[in-house]
Design a protein around this motif. Sequence first.
Motif, mmCIF file in Angstrom:
data_model
loop_
_atom_site.group_PDB
_atom_site.id
_atom_site.type_symbol
_atom_site.label_atom_id
_atom_site.label_comp_id
_atom_site.label_asym_id
_atom_site.label_seq_id
_atom_site.Cartn_x
_atom_site.Cartn_y
_atom_site.Cartn_z
ATOM 1 N N THR A 51 0.840 -1.176 0.000
ATOM 2 C CA THR A 51 0.000 0.000 0.000
ATOM 3 C C THR A 51 0.887 1.242 0.000
ATOM 4 O O THR A 51 1.788 1.365 0.816
ATOM 5 N N LEU A 52 0.584 2.166 -0.890
ATOM 6 C CA LEU A 52 1.294 3.443 -0.964
ATOM 7 C C LEU A 52 0.420 4.507 -0.311
ATOM 8 O O LEU A 52 -0.796 4.538 -0.513
ATOM 9 N N VAL A 53 1.061 5.375 0.484
ATOM 10 C CA VAL A 53 0.332 6.474 1.123
ATOM 11 C C VAL A 53 1.018 7.775 0.736
ATOM 12 O O VAL A 53 2.223 7.929 0.925
ATOM 13 N N ALA A 54 0.227 8.735 0.218
ATOM 14 C CA ALA A 54 0.737 10.073 -0.098
ATOM 15 C C ALA A 54 0.119 11.041 0.898
ATOM 16 O O ALA A 54 -1.097 11.074 1.064
ATOM 17 N N THR A 55 0.961 11.798 1.585
ATOM 18 C CA THR A 55 0.478 12.737 2.600
ATOM 19 C C THR A 55 0.898 14.146 2.199
ATOM 20 O O THR A 55 2.038 14.375 1.782
ATOM 21 N N SER A 56 -0.021 15.102 2.375
ATOM 22 C CA SER A 56 0.260 16.509 2.060
ATOM 23 C C SER A 56 1.379 17.010 2.972
ATOM 24 O O SER A 56 1.409 16.700 4.163
ATOM 25 N N THR A 57 2.269 17.814 2.421
ATOM 26 C CA THR A 57 3.360 18.378 3.227
ATOM 27 C C THR A 57 2.872 19.577 4.039
ATOM 28 O O THR A 57 3.518 19.980 4.998
ATOM 29 N N THR A 58 1.715 20.164 3.692
ATOM 30 C CA THR A 58 1.207 21.317 4.435
ATOM 31 C C THR A 58 0.104 20.947 5.408
ATOM 32 O O THR A 58 -0.137 21.669 6.376
ATOM 33 N N ASP A 59 -0.601 19.820 5.167
ATOM 34 C CA ASP A 59 -1.686 19.400 6.065
ATOM 35 C C ASP A 59 -1.643 17.880 6.177
ATOM 36 O O ASP A 59 -2.052 17.158 5.274
ATOM 37 N N ALA A 60 -1.165 17.361 7.311
ATOM 38 C CA ALA A 60 -0.985 15.921 7.513
ATOM 39 C C ALA A 60 -2.291 15.143 7.461
ATOM 40 O O ALA A 60 -2.296 13.920 7.340
ATOM 41 N N GLU A 61 -3.412 15.844 7.587
ATOM 42 C CA GLU A 61 -4.717 15.182 7.534
ATOM 43 C C GLU A 61 -5.121 14.844 6.093
ATOM 44 O O GLU A 61 -6.003 14.023 5.882
ATOM 45 N N VAL A 62 -4.467 15.446 5.119
ATOM 46 C CA VAL A 62 -4.796 15.209 3.710
ATOM 47 C C VAL A 62 -3.869 14.110 3.197
ATOM 48 O O VAL A 62 -2.657 14.279 3.114
ATOM 49 N N LYS A 63 -4.463 12.952 2.914
ATOM 50 C CA LYS A 63 -3.677 11.835 2.404
ATOM 51 C C LYS A 63 -4.488 11.000 1.436
ATOM 52 O O LYS A 63 -5.713 11.054 1.437
ATOM 53 N N ALA A 64 -3.781 10.211 0.670
ATOM 54 C CA ALA A 64 -4.422 9.285 -0.272
ATOM 55 C C ALA A 64 -3.676 7.954 -0.191
ATOM 56 O O ALA A 64 -2.465 7.919 0.046
ATOM 57 N N GLU A 65 -4.413 6.868 -0.360
ATOM 58 C CA GLU A 65 -3.799 5.536 -0.320
ATOM 59 C C GLU A 65 -4.123 4.781 -1.591
ATOM 60 O O GLU A 65 -5.196 4.933 -2.156
ATOM 61 N N LYS A 66 -3.185 3.963 -1.987
ATOM 62 C CA LYS A 66 -3.389 3.123 -3.186
ATOM 63 C C LYS A 66 -2.690 1.789 -2.933
ATOM 64 O O LYS A 66 -1.529 1.748 -2.546
ATOM 65 N N THR A 67 -3.395 0.716 -3.136
ATOM 66 C CA THR A 67 -2.799 -0.611 -3.006
ATOM 67 C C THR A 67 -2.345 -1.063 -4.389
ATOM 68 O O THR A 67 -3.112 -1.004 -5.354
ATOM 69 N N VAL A 68 -1.083 -1.473 -4.453
ATOM 70 C CA VAL A 68 -0.490 -1.914 -5.710
ATOM 71 C C VAL A 68 -0.036 -3.358 -5.531
ATOM 72 O O VAL A 68 0.618 -3.688 -4.545
ATOM 73 N N GLU A 69 -0.411 -4.213 -6.461
ATOM 74 C CA GLU A 69 0.019 -5.612 -6.402
ATOM 75 C C GLU A 69 1.165 -5.816 -7.384
ATOM 76 O O GLU A 69 1.046 -5.501 -8.566
#
Length: 124
Positions: free
Chosen positions: A1-19
Amino acid sequence: TLVATSTTDAEVKAEKTVELTQEEEELVPTTVEISGADSIEVKLSGAATETYTATVKDQNGDEMEGETVTWSLKEAVEGVSVNASTGEVTVADTTEAASFTLVATSTTDAEVKAEKTVTLTQEV
């Protein structure tokens, strides 16, 4: 699973599962090894037999289970024959040759083969 988190607001994130899948390497025969006697004694009366075996190996040097070879003689030798599927060599008591060369050829790739020279000695 990849997680991208905003550098200005830690509450803003997105996740993507890659096989990830690894492509399996196709195993191919690259060498043949012949096992068996280096010499056969020609009998005074009756035929002599000797069975040879072959091991086919892949590009990683591992034995390939289920791979087969076809047996032959490099050149015809009077009184010497080989069973193409079993590797059993028969030497007649009339044979006068000093040696013969046995060939094991991969049935998957005819370019992959091995040779073994076998000396013939006379029974005394």
